[in-house]
Write a protein that holds these residues in place. Structure first.
Motif, PDB file in Angstrom:
ATOM      1  N   GLU A  17       0.608  -1.311   0.084  1.00  0.00           N
ATOM      2  CA  GLU A  17      -0.190   0.050   0.053  1.00  0.00           C
ATOM      3  C   GLU A  17       0.807   1.358  -0.048  1.00  0.00           C
ATOM      4  OE1 GLU A  17      -3.086   2.345   2.875  1.00  0.00           O
ATOM      5  OE2 GLU A  17      -2.838   0.277   3.111  1.00  0.00           O
ATOM      6  N   THR A  18       1.863   1.191   0.734  1.00  0.00           N
ATOM      7  CA  THR A  18       2.716   2.333   0.782  1.00  0.00           C
ATOM      8  C   THR A  18       3.568   2.643  -0.398  1.00  0.00           C
ATOM      9  OG1 THR A  18       2.961   2.226   3.486  1.00  0.00           O
ATOM     10  CG2 THR A  18       4.615   3.594   2.463  1.00  0.00           C
ATOM     11  N   ALA A  19       3.946   1.461  -0.925  1.00  0.00           N
ATOM     12  CA  ALA A  19       4.856   1.424  -2.201  1.00  0.00           C
ATOM     13  C   ALA A  19       4.083   1.965  -3.273  1.00  0.00           C
ATOM     14  CB  ALA A  19       5.519   0.215  -2.652  1.00  0.00           C
ATOM     15  N   ARG A  20       2.775   1.585  -3.258  1.00  0.00           N
ATOM     16  CA  ARG A  20       2.000   1.713  -4.628  1.00  0.00           C
ATOM     17  C   ARG A  20       1.612   3.243  -4.288  1.00  0.00           C
ATOM     18  NH1 ARG A  20      -1.541  -1.410  -3.247  1.00  0.00           N
ATOM     19  NH2 ARG A  20      -1.035  -3.148  -5.078  1.00  0.00           N
ATOM     20  N   ARG A  21       1.568   3.815  -3.014  1.00  0.00           N
ATOM     21  CA  ARG A  21       1.272   5.297  -3.131  1.00  0.00           C
ATOM     22  C   ARG A  21       2.423   6.192  -3.538  1.00  0.00           C
ATOM     23  NH1 ARG A  21      -0.887   5.075   1.827  1.00  0.00           N
ATOM     24  NH2 ARG A  21       0.905   5.309   2.868  1.00  0.00           N
ATOM     25  N   LEU A  22       3.608   5.621  -3.172  1.00  0.00           N
ATOM     26  CA  LEU A  22       4.869   6.289  -3.702  1.00  0.00           C
ATOM     27  C   LEU A  22       5.047   6.236  -5.151  1.00  0.00           C
ATOM     28  CD1 LEU A  22       7.102   5.455  -0.502  1.00  0.00           C
ATOM     29  CD2 LEU A  22       6.444   7.806  -1.513  1.00  0.00           C
ATOM     30  N   ILE A  23       4.900   5.269  -5.642  1.00  0.00           N
ATOM     31  CA  ILE A  23       5.175   4.691  -7.072  1.00  0.00           C
ATOM     32  C   ILE A  23       4.131   5.634  -7.951  1.00  0.00           C
ATOM     33  CG2 ILE A  23       4.553   3.047  -8.924  1.00  0.00           C
ATOM     34  CD1 ILE A  23       5.878   1.046  -6.720  1.00  0.00           C
ATOM     35  N   HIS A  24       2.864   5.875  -7.685  1.00  0.00           N
ATOM     36  CA  HIS A  24       1.823   6.691  -8.112  1.00  0.00           C
ATOM     37  C   HIS A  24       1.878   8.053  -8.052  1.00  0.00           C
ATOM     38  CE1 HIS A  24      -0.256   3.363 -10.188  1.00  0.00           C
ATOM     39  NE2 HIS A  24      -0.092   2.560  -8.960  1.00  0.00           N
ATOM     40  N   SER A  25       2.690   8.307  -7.115  1.00  0.00           N
ATOM     41  CA  SER A  25       2.769   9.935  -6.879  1.00  0.00           C
ATOM     42  C   SER A  25       3.746  10.699  -7.870  1.00  0.00           C
ATOM     43  CB  SER A  25       3.669  10.210  -5.351  1.00  0.00           C
ATOM     44  OG  SER A  25       5.046   9.948  -5.595  1.00  0.00           O
ATOM     45  N   ASP A  26       4.292  11.820  -7.624  1.00  0.00           N
ATOM     46  CA  ASP A  26       5.045  12.535  -8.427  1.00  0.00           C
ATOM     47  C   ASP A  26       6.592  12.430  -8.197  1.00  0.00           C
ATOM     48  OD1 ASP A  26       3.136  13.340 -10.087  1.00  0.00           O
ATOM     49  OD2 ASP A  26       2.500  15.295  -9.207  1.00  0.00           O
ATOM     50  N   GLU A  27       6.639  11.769  -7.087  1.00  0.00           N
ATOM     51  CA  GLU A  27       8.076  11.609  -6.631  1.00  0.00           C
ATOM     52  C   GLU A  27       8.905  10.974  -7.564  1.00  0.00           C
ATOM     53  OE1 GLU A  27      10.311  12.550  -3.681  1.00  0.00           O
ATOM     54  OE2 GLU A  27       8.450  12.194  -3.069  1.00  0.00           O
ATOM     55  N   PRO A  28      10.020  11.577  -7.881  1.00  0.00           N
ATOM     56  CA  PRO A  28      11.209  11.054  -8.792  1.00  0.00           C
ATOM     57  C   PRO A  28      11.510   9.767  -8.182  1.00  0.00           C
ATOM     58  CG  PRO A  28      12.143  12.872  -7.509  1.00  0.00           C
ATOM     59  CD  PRO A  28      10.714  12.947  -7.289  1.00  0.00           C
ATOM     60  N   LEU A  29      11.633   8.684  -8.966  1.00  0.00           N
ATOM     61  CA  LEU A  29      12.136   7.489  -8.560  1.00  0.00           C
ATOM     62  C   LEU A  29      13.187   6.928  -9.730  1.00  0.00           C
ATOM     63  CD1 LEU A  29       9.067   5.571  -7.359  1.00  0.00           C
ATOM     64  CD2 LEU A  29      10.977   6.297  -6.031  1.00  0.00           C
ATOM     65  N   ASP A  30      14.384   6.431  -9.549  1.00  0.00           N
ATOM     66  CA  ASP A  30      15.177   6.064 -10.444  1.00  0.00           C
ATOM     67  C   ASP A  30      15.349   4.326 -10.385  1.00  0.00           C
ATOM     68  OD1 ASP A  30      16.501   8.572 -11.365  1.00  0.00           O
ATOM     69  OD2 ASP A  30      16.935   8.601  -9.534  1.00  0.00           O
ATOM     70  N   VAL A  31      14.983   3.803  -9.297  1.00  0.00           N
ATOM     71  CA  VAL A  31      14.950   2.496  -9.040  1.00  0.00           C
ATOM     72  C   VAL A  31      14.246   1.993  -7.760  1.00  0.00           C
ATOM     73  CG1 VAL A  31      16.371   0.191  -8.430  1.00  0.00           C
ATOM     74  CG2 VAL A  31      17.475   2.111  -9.875  1.00  0.00           C
ATOM     75  N   VAL A  32      13.433   0.786  -7.951  1.00  0.00           N
ATOM     76  CA  VAL A  32      12.926   0.365  -6.896  1.00  0.00           C
ATOM     77  C   VAL A  32      13.504  -1.094  -6.549  1.00  0.00           C
ATOM     78  CG1 VAL A  32      10.748  -0.748  -6.040  1.00  0.00           C
ATOM     79  CG2 VAL A  32      10.347   1.106  -7.386  1.00  0.00           C
ATOM     80  N   ILE A  33      13.833  -1.154  -5.284  1.00  0.00           N
ATOM     81  CA  ILE A  33      14.224  -2.467  -4.676  1.00  0.00           C
ATOM     82  C   ILE A  33      13.114  -3.050  -4.004  1.00  0.00           C
ATOM     83  CG2 ILE A  33      15.879  -3.832  -3.185  1.00  0.00           C
ATOM     84  CD1 ILE A  33      17.858  -1.284  -3.494  1.00  0.00           C
ATOM     85  N   MET A  34      12.469  -4.278  -4.672  1.00  0.00           N
ATOM     86  CA  MET A  34      11.289  -4.678  -4.037  1.00  0.00           C
ATOM     87  C   MET A  34      11.171  -6.148  -3.661  1.00  0.00           C
ATOM     88  SD  MET A  34       7.579  -3.949  -4.844  1.00  0.00           S
ATOM     89  CE  MET A  34       7.559  -3.137  -6.419  1.00  0.00           C
ATOM     90  N   ASP A  35      10.993  -6.152  -2.376  1.00  0.00           N
ATOM     91  CA  ASP A  35      11.002  -7.668  -1.608  1.00  0.00           C
ATOM     92  C   ASP A  35       9.603  -8.234  -2.360  1.00  0.00           C
ATOM     93  OD1 ASP A  35      11.126 -10.015  -0.205  1.00  0.00           O
ATOM     94  OD2 ASP A  35      10.241  -9.007   1.582  1.00  0.00           O
ATOM     95  N   ILE A  36       9.721  -9.432  -2.728  1.00  0.00           N
ATOM     96  CA  ILE A  36       8.575 -10.211  -3.304  1.00  0.00           C
ATOM     97  C   ILE A  36       7.558 -10.615  -2.578  1.00  0.00           C
ATOM     98  CG2 ILE A  36       8.012 -12.327  -4.686  1.00  0.00           C
ATOM     99  CD1 ILE A  36      10.647 -12.055  -6.146  1.00  0.00           C
ATOM    100  N   SER A  37       7.990 -10.996  -1.291  1.00  0.00           N
ATOM    101  CA  SER A  37       7.051 -11.178  -0.349  1.00  0.00           C
ATOM    102  C   SER A  37       6.689 -10.314   0.810  1.00  0.00           C
ATOM    103  CB  SER A  37       7.537 -12.581   0.332  1.00  0.00           C
ATOM    104  OG  SER A  37       7.635 -13.857  -0.349  1.00  0.00           O
ATOM    105  N   LEU A  38       5.485  -9.964   0.538  1.00  0.00           N
ATOM    106  CA  LEU A  38       5.073  -8.437   1.450  1.00  0.00           C
ATOM    107  C   LEU A  38       3.824  -8.814   2.361  1.00  0.00           C
ATOM    108  CD1 LEU A  38       6.003  -5.925  -1.248  1.00  0.00           C
ATOM    109  CD2 LEU A  38       7.117  -6.114   0.858  1.00  0.00           C
ATOM    110  N   PRO A  39       3.724  -8.371   3.213  1.00  0.00           N
ATOM    111  CA  PRO A  39       2.499  -8.685   4.047  1.00  0.00           C
ATOM    112  C   PRO A  39       1.230  -8.492   3.491  1.00  0.00           C
ATOM    113  CG  PRO A  39       3.366  -6.683   5.065  1.00  0.00           C
ATOM    114  CD  PRO A  39       4.424  -7.201   4.056  1.00  0.00           C
ATOM    115  N   ASP A  40       0.992  -7.344   2.642  1.00  0.00           N
ATOM    116  CA  ASP A  40      -0.328  -7.141   2.211  1.00  0.00           C
ATOM    117  C   ASP A  40      -0.145  -7.346   0.573  1.00  0.00           C
ATOM    118  OD1 ASP A  40       1.247  -4.934   1.559  1.00  0.00           O
ATOM    119  OD2 ASP A  40      -0.309  -3.734   1.894  1.00  0.00           O
ATOM    120  N   GLY A  41       0.536  -8.273   0.037  1.00  0.00           N
ATOM    121  CA  GLY A  41       0.463  -8.414  -1.433  1.00  0.00           C
ATOM    122  C   GLY A  41       1.882  -9.126  -1.986  1.00  0.00           C
ATOM    123  N   ASN A  42       1.897  -9.304  -3.227  1.00  0.00           N
ATOM    124  CA  ASN A  42       2.948  -9.987  -3.926  1.00  0.00           C
ATOM    125  C   ASN A  42       3.853  -8.621  -4.698  1.00  0.00           C
ATOM    126  OD1 ASN A  42       4.134 -10.770  -6.318  1.00  0.00           O
ATOM    127  ND2 ASN A  42       3.256 -12.745  -5.796  1.00  0.00           N
TER     128      ASN A  42
END
Length: 120
Positions: free
Chosen positions: A38-63
């Motif tokens: 949920e928090t990651a989704r909010r940041l990804i869909h924001s206007d925040e500049p992002l160059d790379v995401v380091i993403m764990d595959i197993s998260l408590p509220d999703g994949n």
């Protein structure tokens, strides 16, 4: 480095997330953090500049792999480094994506970040 890259770290394990963020910040990287989809989704869909995401595959509220695919819909050029302790493979991986198995070396993560983010 003239421009500081911005990395979103999505990791639910507090110790792993904290160590990785501290290492990246010490390496002159700007870090945003999320401990769930949920928090990651909010940041990804924001206007925040992002160059790379380091993403764990197993998260408590999703994949993380599914969230990565969703991320590509709004940011198709965003590189994602997937991390997993379960040897999972990612389908529909783009040439900008990498998979790293836990436990990983912090400098190995930084090397992949430097490979994926062109120098300022």
């Amino acid at each position: 480095m003239s421009l500081q890259p911005t990395i979103l770290v999505v990791e639910d394990d507090f110790l792993i997330r904290t160590c990785l963020i501290e290492f990246l910040e010490d390496s002159d990287v700007r870090v945003l953090e999320a401990d769930n989809c949920e928090t990651a989704r909010r940041l990804i869909h924001s206007d925040e500049p992002l160059d790379v995401v380091i993403m764990d595959i197993s998260l408590p509220d999703g994949n993380g792999a599914e969230l990565g695919q969703e991320s590509k819909e709004c940011r198709p050029e965003l590189p994602i480094i997937y991390t997993t302790g379960h040897g999972i493979t990612i389908g529909n991986q783009s040439s900008l994506d990498r998979v790293m198995t836990k436990p990983y070396q912090l400098d190995a993560i930084l090397s992949v970040v430097q490979e994926l983010v062109p120098a300022g």
